[in-house]
Enzyme design. Sequence first.
Site, short mmCIF file in Angstrom:
data_model
loop_
_atom_site.label_atom_id
_atom_site.label_comp_id
_atom_site.label_asym_id
_atom_site.label_seq_id
_atom_site.Cartn_x
_atom_site.Cartn_y
_atom_site.Cartn_z
N GLY A 123 -51.62 41.72 -69.74
CA GLY A 123 -51.90 40.36 -70.22
C GLY A 123 -52.74 39.57 -69.24
O GLY A 123 -52.66 39.77 -68.03
N ASP A 139 -45.62 36.78 -65.34
CA ASP A 139 -44.16 36.91 -65.48
C ASP A 139 -43.44 36.95 -64.13
O ASP A 139 -42.24 36.71 -64.07
CB ASP A 139 -43.80 38.18 -66.26
N MET A 184 -43.47 31.56 -71.58
CA MET A 184 -43.52 33.04 -71.54
C MET A 184 -42.73 33.61 -70.36
O MET A 184 -42.34 32.88 -69.45
CB MET A 184 -44.97 33.51 -71.45
#
Length: 403
Positions: free
Chosen positions: A10, A140, A184
Amino acid sequence: MNIAVAQSGGPTCAINASLVGVYKEALKTPQIDAIFGSINGIEGIINDALIDLKTVIKTNDDMELLRQTPSTVLGSCRYKIPDNDEEIYQRIKECFDRHNIEAFFYIGGNDSMDTVEKLSRYLKEIGSGTKVIGIPKTIDNDLCITDHTPGFGSAAKYVATTVQEIIRDSSVYSIPSVTVVEIMGRHAGWLAASTCVLRANDEIAPHLIYLPECNFTVKQFLADVKAQMAKHKAVIVVVSEGVEIPEHEAEGSYQSGAVDNFGHKYLSGVGKLLEQIVSREIGCKVRSIELNVMQRCSAHICSKTDIDESESIGAAGVRAALSGETGKVMVFNRISDVPYVVDISCVAATEIANKEKKFPKEWITALENDVNENAFRYFLPLIQGEVKIRMKNGMPVHFKLNK
Ligand code: F6P
């Protein structure tokens, strides 16, 4: 010797800064001749889709602009190398041989480090000298061993800034309201938790922070919201996309059920579900906001610390390969919070590939609806500093391959 670099997973604000780090370090290294960029991650190596980066990144100005351009200039992929598909490995080896590639740098997250591990192991087994080095990245922040990941600090700075703007927006009316912000992070709550940095600027909100590492129940959530509503007119709730709602079956399916090549579910919708629950059970004004992909490429408010470190870790990857390392991932080690000091080293890709580093339980409050001082101290240095973004016609300028 020639080298190749690829980007995977990502997008973040900092992956191109790591590419610039690899590129600049390679330019200064006399024994490195061509520097290839692989289009769409490892897929570009398998399909021999390479570009000579010197033909597209020509000037210092190009490098400076690329460094502040979000996402992956070479494109990306979510491709898992099959374990026993000899043909794929041979195609990679042939590509490396055809272009005399003696070192390959893969900028990516925990899935991409699976490629670093498998490929370096294969190359060693067949006696090839080509080195494979992983350069970490992910918003993340869920890679093991490394203190934090490139890209995370910029995403954290964006989500904190945006939540602060949401706080201002939601407090204008006299009626009570609840605003749920979905952030996220897949199965780790680092990014949602990082909104606690707003307390450094005397914000009380977010009033509630829910992470996938917490035990979540709708009953406790409603009790938490009601308790906050008794104290605050406009309640701000942050929820990580990976929070599981045990009672969710009763609400119908709120996720698409789609999965990527690594079998990861597309997570989206928990904020909307909580909005519906608040609307039905409490009946006040309620809105949910899913920050979605905006939090990955928000270069206009990126963290200078993050961008500088991302470039440094890319450069360190080149030096590691030249000193003979392979099958390794570059990592940050935090020496101190104040003053903030990190150094860079490397660890075996097996330590990182396919593993997830969860947000520490000890940094979550007893009621499992907030984080504590330890989290605050950890996050704050990562969002420091501003990059002077180049603008044109009132908008940021981005580096593009096909100018
Ligand atoms: O790269 C990590 C991440 O941004 C997660 O936070 C998110 O769940 C996922 O990627 C989304 O994946 P995709 O880019 O494939 O939609």
